[in-house]
Write a protein that holds these residues in place. Sequence first.
Motif, mmCIF file in Angstrom:
data_model
loop_
_atom_site.group_PDB
_atom_site.id
_atom_site.type_symbol
_atom_site.label_atom_id
_atom_site.label_comp_id
_atom_site.label_asym_id
_atom_site.label_seq_id
_atom_site.Cartn_x
_atom_site.Cartn_y
_atom_site.Cartn_z
ATOM 1 N N GLU A 178 0.825 -1.214 0.000
ATOM 2 C CA GLU A 178 0.000 0.000 0.000
ATOM 3 C C GLU A 178 0.858 1.262 0.000
ATOM 4 O O GLU A 178 0.539 2.242 -0.660
ATOM 5 C CB GLU A 178 -0.954 -0.019 1.206
ATOM 6 N N MET A 179 1.966 1.238 0.753
ATOM 7 C CA MET A 179 2.873 2.384 0.743
ATOM 8 C C MET A 179 3.446 2.587 -0.658
ATOM 9 O O MET A 179 3.569 3.704 -1.148
ATOM 10 C CB MET A 179 4.040 2.165 1.736
ATOM 11 N N MET A 181 2.094 1.800 -3.440
ATOM 12 C CA MET A 181 1.038 2.341 -4.314
ATOM 13 C C MET A 181 0.989 3.869 -4.233
ATOM 14 O O MET A 181 0.636 4.531 -5.193
ATOM 15 C CB MET A 181 -0.327 1.783 -3.899
ATOM 16 N N LYS A 182 1.320 4.400 -3.043
ATOM 17 C CA LYS A 182 1.247 5.860 -2.862
ATOM 18 C C LYS A 182 2.523 6.543 -3.337
ATOM 19 O O LYS A 182 2.643 7.755 -3.272
ATOM 20 C CB LYS A 182 1.058 6.183 -1.376
ATOM 21 N N ARG A 183 3.542 5.741 -3.696
ATOM 22 C CA ARG A 183 4.818 6.334 -4.100
ATOM 23 C C ARG A 183 5.128 5.932 -5.542
ATOM 24 O O ARG A 183 4.255 6.044 -6.391
ATOM 25 C CB ARG A 183 5.910 5.886 -3.118
ATOM 26 N N LYS A 185 5.700 2.984 -6.782
ATOM 27 C CA LYS A 185 5.177 1.651 -7.139
ATOM 28 C C LYS A 185 6.263 0.616 -7.374
ATOM 29 O O LYS A 185 6.110 -0.296 -8.173
ATOM 30 C CB LYS A 185 4.238 1.742 -8.342
ATOM 31 N N TYR A 213 -1.735 -6.431 -6.171
ATOM 32 C CA TYR A 213 -1.257 -5.051 -6.386
ATOM 33 C C TYR A 213 -0.540 -5.008 -7.737
ATOM 34 O O TYR A 213 0.679 -4.854 -7.805
ATOM 35 C CB TYR A 213 -0.304 -4.638 -5.260
ATOM 36 N N ARG A 273 -3.745 1.851 11.261
ATOM 37 C CA ARG A 273 -2.937 3.046 11.022
ATOM 38 C C ARG A 273 -2.905 4.007 12.208
ATOM 39 O O ARG A 273 -2.598 5.182 12.061
ATOM 40 C CB ARG A 273 -3.434 3.825 9.782
ATOM 41 N N ARG A 307 -0.129 12.731 8.192
ATOM 42 C CA ARG A 307 -0.366 12.024 6.928
ATOM 43 C C ARG A 307 -0.958 10.636 7.163
ATOM 44 O O ARG A 307 -1.950 10.260 6.555
ATOM 45 C CB ARG A 307 0.962 11.908 6.159
ATOM 46 N N TYR A 308 -0.344 9.850 8.057
ATOM 47 C CA TYR A 308 -0.702 8.424 8.154
ATOM 48 C C TYR A 308 -1.806 8.121 9.162
ATOM 49 O O TYR A 308 -2.664 7.289 8.908
ATOM 50 C CB TYR A 308 0.541 7.587 8.466
ATOM 51 N N ASN A 311 -4.858 11.479 8.695
ATOM 52 C CA ASN A 311 -5.396 11.717 7.357
ATOM 53 C C ASN A 311 -5.568 13.203 7.042
ATOM 54 O O ASN A 311 -6.618 13.636 6.574
ATOM 55 C CB ASN A 311 -6.730 10.965 7.210
ATOM 56 N N PRO A 313 -3.414 15.273 4.865
ATOM 57 C CA PRO A 313 -2.243 15.421 3.987
ATOM 58 C C PRO A 313 -1.853 16.877 3.715
ATOM 59 O O PRO A 313 -0.662 17.179 3.558
ATOM 60 C CB PRO A 313 -2.659 14.699 2.698
#
Length: 357
Positions: A178-179, A181-183, A185, A213, A273, A307-308, A311, A313
């Motif tokens: 998941e991390m 996916m936010k960066r 990849k 993923y 989280r 951020r984590y 929520n 951002p």
Amino acid sequence: MTKKILVLPGDGIGPEIIAEARKVLDKVNAQFDLGLEFEQGLMGGCSIDACGVPLSDETLARAAAADAILLGAVGGPKWDKLDRAIRPEKGLLKMRSSLQLFANLRPAIMYPQLADASSLKPEIVSGLDILIVRELTGGIYFGEPRGIRTLENGEREGFNTYKYSESEIERIGRNAFEMAMKRNKRLCSVDKANVLEATVLWREVMDRLAPEYPEVSLSHMYVDNAAMQLVKAPKQFDVMVTGNMFGDILSDAAAMLTGSIGMLPSASLDKNRRGMYEPCHGSAPDIAGLGVANPLATILSVSMMLRYSLNKPAAADAIELAVSKVLDQGLRTGDIMSAGMKQVGTVEMGDAVVAAL
Ligand code: NAD
């Protein structure tokens, strides 16, 4: 809706750097209308002095009820001679295992303004942005049986157990995917599958998760090679995921690529989280009370918290931008000082970040 933050300043430079992080939090709380409420507690040596244990059940209960925990640092020479079972670090371990904070996120980011602070050549580290995801509540640091025993021949033997269950691997694996996916990849899973069966299973579970993923490209690397690649060509990495012991070692190596431990934040998250946020460095007893500690790692930990766990951002981005602006202004604490820059203390650095917000 209000969110409750438990603040644990801890020992050594902890209270000094936390005071600056609080100023920054107060500023963004008002600016972005975040509805944050704060409580303060004791953990580490200060808690041993006050109530005989590094983490009391009362503080643990408050931590469990909070939306996030902000920690300074714990420990120092005053408590080094105590029995291992009640040392300040035990409070940290108890917090991590009681709250199941199994995912430790340690970014290693090279700010272009600090390129000459690294011991590596600027072209190797400039633009570096790695996220190491370390499993934090399992593996050899927690495996049973463990101990030192006397064998039949009278010789003593030390032993530990390296084990990971499938579900433990899966939850840290999902977190890392998941991390990624936010960066950018790209996810590199680090193991020692050529020698350790526990990591054969680790690799198998990572491969099993990968099709879920499809946008993330997964690679595997043995830990010895990963250590070599981190100092040879660190920019090849985006997200790295690994077990507790390998992550402990690799994340410190990655940290030093960036030059100063005073710049590095971290997060330890549970499955929802919720988490504890702290700088990567310790309580720096050698500079405690001198007003020279770099507060930026703690301030950047606040940004990770927003951020984590919370929520928010936009508020997190604003803090990171403010830190970058302050570095652009040439302000440096002693640990990141270089020729031509203006040396400032802990409070001035915190004030400058608040002003830049
Ligand atoms: P340390 O990280 O406290 O200090 C290492 C060196 O880095 C010191 O020279 C120190 O002055 C410097 N440094 C650290 N943070 C700095 C900052 N923000 N600004 C400027 N310089 C900074 O590591 P250590 O000396 O090995 O440990 C000191 C104590 O901290 C020990 O009791 C150790 O157990 C504890 N510790 C706690 C944590 C934690 O709370 N998570 C982590 C590591 C060590």
